[in-house]
Design a protein around this motif. Structure first.
Motif, mmCIF file in Angstrom:
data_model
loop_
_atom_site.group_PDB
_atom_site.id
_atom_site.type_symbol
_atom_site.label_atom_id
_atom_site.label_comp_id
_atom_site.label_asym_id
_atom_site.label_seq_id
_atom_site.Cartn_x
_atom_site.Cartn_y
_atom_site.Cartn_z
ATOM 1 N N GLU A 14 0.840 -1.200 0.000
ATOM 2 C CA GLU A 14 0.000 0.000 0.000
ATOM 3 C C GLU A 14 0.877 1.253 0.000
ATOM 4 O OE1 GLU A 14 -3.711 1.758 -0.308
ATOM 5 O OE2 GLU A 14 -3.199 -0.378 -0.355
ATOM 6 N N MET A 15 1.936 1.257 0.803
ATOM 7 C CA MET A 15 2.824 2.419 0.876
ATOM 8 C C MET A 15 3.626 2.599 -0.415
ATOM 9 S SD MET A 15 2.196 3.798 3.788
ATOM 10 C CE MET A 15 3.580 4.867 4.203
ATOM 11 N N ASN A 16 3.892 1.505 -1.113
ATOM 12 C CA ASN A 16 4.609 1.607 -2.391
ATOM 13 C C ASN A 16 3.858 2.471 -3.400
ATOM 14 O OD1 ASN A 16 6.115 -1.755 -2.597
ATOM 15 N ND2 ASN A 16 6.621 0.020 -1.357
ATOM 16 N N LYS A 17 2.537 2.581 -3.258
ATOM 17 C CA LYS A 17 1.741 3.386 -4.191
ATOM 18 C C LYS A 17 2.090 4.871 -4.086
ATOM 19 C CE LYS A 17 -2.131 0.115 -3.986
ATOM 20 N NZ LYS A 17 -3.527 -0.116 -3.539
ATOM 21 N N ASP A 18 2.664 5.266 -2.950
ATOM 22 C CA ASP A 18 3.139 6.643 -2.771
ATOM 23 C C ASP A 18 4.666 6.710 -2.842
ATOM 24 O OD1 ASP A 18 0.626 7.752 -2.483
ATOM 25 O OD2 ASP A 18 0.594 7.451 -0.296
ATOM 26 N N SER A 19 5.259 5.667 -3.413
ATOM 27 C CA SER A 19 6.721 5.582 -3.545
ATOM 28 C C SER A 19 7.427 5.575 -2.194
ATOM 29 C CB SER A 19 7.253 6.741 -4.414
ATOM 30 O OG SER A 19 6.718 6.666 -5.714
ATOM 31 N N GLU A 20 6.770 5.024 -1.188
ATOM 32 C CA GLU A 20 7.390 4.857 0.120
ATOM 33 C C GLU A 20 7.660 3.379 0.377
ATOM 34 O OE1 GLU A 20 5.657 6.948 3.367
ATOM 35 O OE2 GLU A 20 5.330 8.800 2.235
ATOM 36 N N LEU A 21 8.690 3.113 1.178
ATOM 37 C CA LEU A 21 9.105 1.748 1.533
ATOM 38 C C LEU A 21 9.432 0.916 0.293
ATOM 39 C CD1 LEU A 21 6.558 0.931 4.396
ATOM 40 C CD2 LEU A 21 8.871 1.844 4.604
ATOM 41 N N VAL A 22 9.997 1.558 -0.716
ATOM 42 C CA VAL A 22 10.296 0.850 -1.969
ATOM 43 C C VAL A 22 11.693 0.228 -1.952
ATOM 44 C CG1 VAL A 22 8.700 2.182 -3.380
ATOM 45 C CG2 VAL A 22 11.031 3.022 -3.034
ATOM 46 N N LYS A 23 12.596 0.747 -1.126
ATOM 47 C CA LYS A 23 13.954 0.222 -1.045
ATOM 48 C C LYS A 23 14.260 -0.129 0.412
ATOM 49 C CE LYS A 23 15.009 0.831 -5.399
ATOM 50 N NZ LYS A 23 15.219 -0.332 -6.302
ATOM 51 N N TRP A 24 14.833 -1.307 0.614
ATOM 52 C CA TRP A 24 15.005 -1.806 1.972
ATOM 53 C C TRP A 24 16.465 -2.089 2.292
ATOM 54 C CZ3 TRP A 24 11.265 -3.031 5.794
ATOM 55 C CH2 TRP A 24 9.975 -2.622 5.441
ATOM 56 N N THR A 25 16.799 -1.830 3.543
ATOM 57 C CA THR A 25 18.055 -2.315 4.108
ATOM 58 C C THR A 25 17.725 -3.592 4.863
ATOM 59 O OG1 THR A 25 18.945 -0.088 4.346
ATOM 60 C CG2 THR A 25 19.944 -1.815 5.693
ATOM 61 N N VAL A 26 18.443 -4.660 4.542
ATOM 62 C CA VAL A 26 18.226 -5.944 5.198
ATOM 63 C C VAL A 26 19.504 -6.322 5.940
ATOM 64 C CG1 VAL A 26 17.690 -8.396 4.907
ATOM 65 C CG2 VAL A 26 16.584 -6.686 3.448
ATOM 66 N N ALA A 27 19.382 -6.651 7.215
ATOM 67 C CA ALA A 27 20.540 -7.043 8.017
ATOM 68 C C ALA A 27 20.296 -8.406 8.635
ATOM 69 C CB ALA A 27 20.816 -6.011 9.109
ATOM 70 N N LEU A 28 21.265 -9.271 8.517
ATOM 71 C CA LEU A 28 21.260 -10.575 9.178
ATOM 72 C C LEU A 28 22.196 -10.437 10.373
ATOM 73 C CD1 LEU A 28 20.210 -13.503 8.925
ATOM 74 C CD2 LEU A 28 22.163 -13.993 7.453
ATOM 75 N N VAL A 29 21.604 -10.323 11.555
ATOM 76 C CA VAL A 29 22.361 -9.916 12.753
ATOM 77 C C VAL A 29 22.840 -11.151 13.505
ATOM 78 C CG1 VAL A 29 22.343 -8.515 14.844
ATOM 79 C CG2 VAL A 29 20.931 -7.848 12.887
ATOM 80 N N SER A 30 24.130 -11.162 13.799
ATOM 81 C CA SER A 30 24.762 -12.307 14.434
ATOM 82 C C SER A 30 25.130 -11.973 15.876
ATOM 83 C CB SER A 30 26.022 -12.672 13.645
ATOM 84 O OG SER A 30 26.579 -13.879 14.090
ATOM 85 N N LYS A 31 25.390 -13.006 16.667
ATOM 86 C CA LYS A 31 25.827 -12.832 18.049
ATOM 87 C C LYS A 31 27.224 -12.233 18.061
ATOM 88 C CE LYS A 31 25.760 -15.568 22.338
ATOM 89 N NZ LYS A 31 25.498 -16.930 22.851
ATOM 90 N N ASP A 32 27.477 -11.329 18.998
ATOM 91 C CA ASP A 32 28.765 -10.627 19.050
ATOM 92 C C ASP A 32 29.945 -11.543 19.367
ATOM 93 O OD1 ASP A 32 27.884 -8.191 18.321
ATOM 94 O OD2 ASP A 32 27.827 -7.330 20.324
ATOM 95 N N ASN A 33 29.831 -12.303 20.459
ATOM 96 C CA ASN A 33 30.944 -13.143 20.927
ATOM 97 C C ASN A 33 30.476 -14.597 20.998
ATOM 98 O OD1 ASN A 33 32.881 -10.952 21.523
ATOM 99 N ND2 ASN A 33 31.308 -10.351 23.033
ATOM 100 N N PRO A 34 30.394 -15.252 19.848
ATOM 101 C CA PRO A 34 29.811 -16.595 19.821
ATOM 102 C C PRO A 34 30.789 -17.671 20.298
ATOM 103 C CG PRO A 34 30.525 -15.962 17.630
ATOM 104 C CD PRO A 34 30.749 -14.774 18.509
ATOM 105 N N GLY A 35 30.183 -18.774 20.765
ATOM 106 C CA GLY A 35 30.948 -19.986 21.015
ATOM 107 C C GLY A 35 30.731 -20.947 19.862
ATOM 108 N N PRO A 36 31.455 -22.033 19.827
ATOM 109 C CA PRO A 36 31.316 -23.001 18.721
ATOM 110 C C PRO A 36 29.887 -23.517 18.567
ATOM 111 C CG PRO A 36 33.243 -23.495 20.070
ATOM 112 C CD PRO A 36 32.488 -22.425 20.792
ATOM 113 N N GLU A 37 29.164 -23.656 19.705
ATOM 114 C CA GLU A 37 27.800 -24.189 19.649
ATOM 115 C C GLU A 37 26.809 -23.216 19.023
ATOM 116 O OE1 GLU A 37 28.274 -21.789 23.343
ATOM 117 O OE2 GLU A 37 29.466 -23.315 22.294
ATOM 118 N N ASP A 38 27.219 -21.962 18.845
ATOM 119 C CA ASP A 38 26.322 -20.950 18.274
ATOM 120 C C ASP A 38 26.410 -20.869 16.753
ATOM 121 O OD1 ASP A 38 25.443 -20.019 20.835
ATOM 122 O OD2 ASP A 38 27.335 -18.928 21.038
ATOM 123 N N LYS A 39 27.448 -21.474 16.153
ATOM 124 C CA LYS A 39 27.699 -21.305 14.719
ATOM 125 C C LYS A 39 26.666 -22.062 13.883
ATOM 126 C CE LYS A 39 31.491 -18.888 15.282
ATOM 127 N NZ LYS A 39 32.800 -19.458 14.976
#
Length: 955
Positions: A776-801
């Motif tokens: 619906e917002m695209n009809k007004d040229s809004e929300l047409v381009k997105w930033t997508v982030a795949l966020v990872s744990k900062d200090n992971p252990g082997p079991e988190d990979k």
């Protein structure tokens, strides 16, 4: 501590505070223990006798505690149409009622709190009209506080100032029950009148402010008294007459049809001095009136239908419901009137139609002049601190003891009938969990006695049924249990097993719980700890002092705190609706609460455990169901969303009529009663300016696998990724791990959202609906381009990979909250900083500046004592949507932010998903927008202002 000792303590405390205030004003330094010691030395030289009666260490500790408190900033939306500013320092110079109330409160409040009370009451009074202004005027406002946060003290101060300014008639609408009305009258006797309004006594004894200034020439007049039946009577109405020359009159009355009709008749027949030649309406032109409506969301709201016609115009012949009609009629008979509603739960008030009015009754009670939102002091304990946020875990709630169903249901089923006879193990006795709660109250009283608080009130609340017949049975069982424990400790018979149980319970559970509460929630207080031997030494006397009282419409018991002021009342109060609203439980330590009302306002008002617990927070305990813990967490979130919307509107300079409020809906809860929501409609709404985050997930491995596969296909379609550390701007000290894509077409995002399956219990986050909104917002040229982030744990252990679409990821740990058979729920998903991902430096700094503008240092909102050091989500979304030209920041309504996370099933504490694929969670941060595009869903209910602004009703 004796009465004489307490007076000496209060006198020294008051004078010490004033000396410290002068020293701080002169030197500009912060109060320190050394400064306190120096000022006490000066006082001791002239108050030697008083110092002999008190413990100096207690004085020092109390002064340190008081000067450690902070008070947040209040916020007000106002409309100054036909308002003439009038309140100046010169006008306040000779005020008497406020001066003595302020002095009376010095011993009860830290000076920082007293200064805040002065400022808040000035704010409210200033938005009312000058009572000396001639002509016709009408001002209506709303003050929103927190449950059990001191609203009575606030409006008592307002009444004192209003009387000083020249308001001649003050009417306080004090709840629906006699005991609440009497309790309010007692508070106003002490804070405003200065004498005890006893029945049938000529020489009324001075109390409260009357002990400070006994001048009878300034004594206000009163039309009601502090007895249980002291409301406005026929006899008073027949004899009472007022003139403009007299001192102010105080009426403390119930919201009761008979009483209000009697008051209205008295106004028409004994007070009105003018008749409108056109309408015949009798008017009072010579006496300005102030009406204070305590718990203004309860009883006062018009629940009738068809307030306006289909074109949004008021129906002038509409018949309001009884209490609303009578309150409005009282106001409509005065040419100069002011109305201020007070509530902690404004959910019903915001649904009052802003255009509601009739010829006979005048305008509805919509707060058209102002809405003031009071901040919580740093020592206030409210839902945000007791329950955290939606889906908080038991580990996050040190004050709360969640009850499993098998701990109470056999004794008190949720859906029981009038006449139910509670039984446990086939006997007329308490369940083990309630016996534990009673013992917890005994430990609390013992610890408080050892801390020198033995003459303070201490209360326990038992709220398990609305039926008085069932309450009577509970009273009998509680009284029998207390009697049995009292007998064992006094006679020493059959005591060994009981004492062994209590010793183990105190040492293994209660005392460690005290330490945890002190660590998590207590600031700037030193609360002394005690071992079992010390507690055991005072326990027999403590148990002997405990009284069990039934508080309902049929019981003769009363919470006679005033009569036990010197020794402190130790009471277990058992009841239903009378305990649910307004009635203050002094020194509330322990609560056992099973009621399952499903309305936001009713639930919040039932929470009598909120408030101030200085000196004994660590002994407080709340026993309640896991379901209620979850619901209260949701309500805390809904209330915070309401306040955030309010703050944004204040920052934008809006008025109450501009304030299109939204209140979260729930799959089980309702916002307020359906009758109060007749002016509310499911609306076509926007996600603009919102953060959506998934916190409810399926717990079936096949459904988890399907969502993981959907996400893997989506990530694969995005192409090469940037490292999340290579953003436009990474503030110093910040670090993100993961992957980043820019300029992702909205079609890819909506395709992902339509394929991803949110859980049915995720009442707000419905991925197909989010996709519809983006389209619906695209009809007004809004929300047409997105930033997508795949966020990872900062200090992971082997079991988190884990790999997804060939990318290395580290899964996050998010523990489950309460157990659910059909889902995996978490408390919260994202880190607050994540919404700042890929901002430019200019955007980040502009959002930080806005965050600081709306920061209110409100302890209940966890805003903190210091302004934020990084931008907050609402400010980020507003900055992206509107820009900040002064900072060189352009609006970017075309940019949305989608955050993806993988949750480690092995760390979820959900057995059913231990070996499953990672649980995919997402969050969407929408920039603000002025677009009129909407999607339709019943997840929100909107008030009249909102759905008129949207120009759409959806049934």
């Amino acid at each position: 501590m004796t009465t004489t000792d307490q007076r000496a303590f209060d006198s020294i405390l008051s004078m010490a505070q004033n000396l410290l205030r002068r020293t701080v004003a002169k030197t500009g330094e912060m109060v320190t223990p050394e400064m306190i010691d120096s000022e006490l030395n000066k006082l001791e030289a002239i108050m030697e006798g008083d110092f002999e009666l008190v413990e100096r260490d207690r004085l020092v500790d109390e002064l340190i505690r008081r000067y450690s408190h902070t008070i947040g900033r209040n916020a007000t939306l106002s409309d100054d149409t036909d308002h003439v500013p009038w309140l100046t320092a010169e006008r306040k110079r000779d005020w008497l009622y406020w001066r003595r109330y302020s002095e009376y409160m010095e011993a009860k409040l830290p000076l920082v709190a007293l200064d805040a009370l002065d400022e808040a009451t000035d704010e409210v009074l200033g938005h009312l009209e000058d009572p000396q202004r001639t002509g016709t005027w009408d001002r209506r406002g709303l003050v929103v506080g927190h449950v059990q946060s001191g609203k009575t003290g606030n409006y008592t101060g307002l009444i004192c100032k209003a009387a000083d300014a020249g308001y001649k008639i003050v009417i306080v609408l004090a709840g629906l029950h006699n005991n609440l009305r009497a309790q309010t009258q007692i508070r106003l006797d002490e804070g405003f009148l200065g004498f005890a309004t006893l029945a049938n006594i000529d020489d009324l004894p001075a109390v409260g402010v009357g002990l400070i200034d006994a001048d009878h020439s300034i004594r206000p007049n009163y039309a009601t008294n502090r007895t249980e039946n002291g409301d406005f009577t026929k006899q008073a109405a027949a004899k009472l007459g007022v003139t403009p020359e007299q001192r102010p009159w105080l009426f403390v009355i119930k919201k009761n049809k008979t009483v209000l009709e009697r008051l209205l008749g008295w106004i028409r027949n004994r007070v009105a001095d003018h008749t409108d030649p056109v309408t015949g309406r009798k008017l009072v032109t010579n006496l300005p009136i102030l009406v204070i409506d305590d718990e203004s969301d309860h009883g006062s709201v018009d629940t009738g239908e068809d307030v306006v016609d289909e074109f949004g115009k008021p129906d002038l012949e509409h018949q309001p419901t009884t209490i609303n009609r009578l309150i409005r009629s009282v106001l409509n008979h005065f040419a100069r009137s002011a109305y201020v509603g007070y509530t902690a739960t404004p959910f019903a008030n915001i649904f009052i139609h802003d255009k509601g009015a009739t010829e006979e009754h005048g305008p509805d009670l919509f707060p058209s002049a102002f809405i003031t939102n009071l901040a919580a002091p740093s020592n206030y304990i409210g839902p945000g601190r007791v329950f955290g946020s939606a889906s908080s875990t038991a580990a996050d709630l040190p004050l709360t003891r969640p009850l499993a169903e098998d701990e109470y249901v056999a004794w008190m089923p949720q859906r029981h009938k009038n006449g139910h006879r509670p039984r446990w193990d086939g006997e007329a006795k308490l369940p083990d969990s309630l016996e534990e709660a009673v013992r917890s109250f005994m430990y609390a009283c013992a610890v408080r006695k050892l801390r020198g608080q033995g003459n303070r009130h201490a209360s326990m609340l038992v709220h398990v049924t609305r039926f008085t017949s069932v309450q009577a049975e509970v009273v009998s069982q509680v009284a029998e249990y207390v009697r049995r424990l009292k007998g064992r400790y006094q006679r020493g018979i059959d005591l060994a097993d009981t004492e062994a149980l209590m010793r183990d319970e105190y040492e293994s559970s209660f005392r460690p719980g005290m330490a945890r509460i002190r660590a998590d929630l207590v600031e700037d207080e030193k609360l002394e700890d005690f071992d079992w031997a010390q507690v055991r030494d005072v326990l027999p006397d403590v148990i002997a002092d405990i009284r069990v009282r039934e508080i309902n419409g049929t019981a003769k018991d009363a919470l006679d705190y005033a009569e036990n002021e010197q020794t402190g009342l130790k009471v277990i109060a058992i009841g239903g609706d009378k305990l649910a609203r307004g009635l203050t439980l002094e020194g509330l330590c322990t609560s056992y609460f099973l009621r399952s009302a499903r309305m936001y306002d009713t639930l919040m008002q039932m929470g009598r455990w909120f408030g101030y617990r200085d000196g004994y927070l660590d002994v407080c305990r709340l026993y309640t169901t896991t379901e209620l813990v979850e619901w209260f967490g949701h309500i805390a979130d809904a209330a915070e969303e309401l306040r955030q919307e309010f703050d944004n509107m204040v920052a934008a300079g809006g008025t109450p009529k501009d304030f299109g409020l939204r209140v979260r809906s729930h799959s089980v809860l309702t916002i307020t009663s359906r009758a109060k929501m007749r002016n509310a409609r499911p609306v076509s709404f926007t996600y603009s300016g919102d953060l959506l985050q998934t916190i409810v997930f399926p717990n079936r491995p096949d459904e988890i696998a399907a969502n993981f596969a959907t996400t893997e296909r989506f990530v694969s379609s995005l192409g090469p990724a940037l490292d999340l550390g290579n953003q436009h701007y990474v503030p110093e000290g910040q670090k993100w791990a993961g992957h980043l894509w820019r300029e992702v077409p909205s079609q890819q995002v909506t395709a992902f959202l339509r394929e991803y399956r949110t859980h049915p219990a995720s009442f707000r986050i419905m991925s197909p609906l989010i996709a519809d909104f983006i389209d619906e917002m695209n009809k007004d040229s809004e929300l047409v381009k997105w930033t997508v982030a795949l966020v990872s744990k900062d200090n992971p252990g082997p079991e988190d990979k884990h790999l997804i679409a060939g990318l290395d990821m580290a899964m996050l740990t998010r523990k489950k909250t309460v157990d659910h058979e059909d889902r995996y729920s978490i408390k919260t998903l994202i880190s607050p900083r994540d919404q700042a991902i890929d901002l430019t430096k200019a955007q980040w700094q502009a959002a930080l500046e806005l965050s600081r503008e709306t920061w209110r240092r409100d302890a209940e909102r966890n805003d903190g004592r210091e302004p934020p050091a990084e931008p907050r989500g609402p400010a980020i979304r507003k900055t992206l949507g509107e820009g900040n030209p002064a900072k060189g920041v352009s609006a970017q309504p075309e940019r949305g932010l989608l955050l993806l996370y993988l949750l480690n099933p092995a760390e979820s504490d959900v057995h059913a998903i231990k070996g499953a694929d990672p649980v995919v969670a997402f969050a969407v941060s929408f920039p603000g927008s002025s677009s009129t595009r909407r999607v339709s869903n019943a997840a929100y209910m909107g008030n009249s202002v909102m759905w008129e602004a949207l120009n759409v009703w959806v049934d």
